[in-house]
Scaffold this motif. Structure first.
Motif: not given
Length: 83
Positions: A54-83
């Motif tokens: 999973l890309p875009g991981i940010t850790r602040i102390g014990r908290r784990l957050l994910v950058r929205r834009d990186d998650l969207v890009s990650f999903l776009d890259e893995r999208r089925d080209p037929r859809s």
């Protein structure tokens, strides 16, 4: 009985409807928000992070957050080209 994912989402106030538009999400997503977006459990999100899947991981102390834009890009890259 509701599964862990559903219960965690309800506790945090996150529902499928509230993440229907990724652009409406905050720039940094919680593990619960990512789990709802990916339609999986929080445990699965943590496992993806540990495996480096999973890309875009940010850790602040014990908290784990994910950058929205990186998650969207990650999903776009893995999208089925037929859809």
């Amino acid at each position: 009985m509701a599964d862990e994912h559903t219960m965690a989402a309800r506790v945090r106030g996150v529902t499928s409807a509230s993440v229907s538009s990724l652009e409406a999400l905050p720039p940094l997503l919680t593990v619960s928000e990512v789990a709802v977006t990916l339609r999986t459990s929080r445990k699965a999100v943590y496992a993806m992070v540990e495996r480096g899947q999973l890309p875009g991981i940010t850790r602040i102390g014990r908290r784990l957050l994910v950058r929205r834009d990186d998650l969207v890009s990650f999903l776009d890259e893995r999208r089925d080209p037929r859809s």
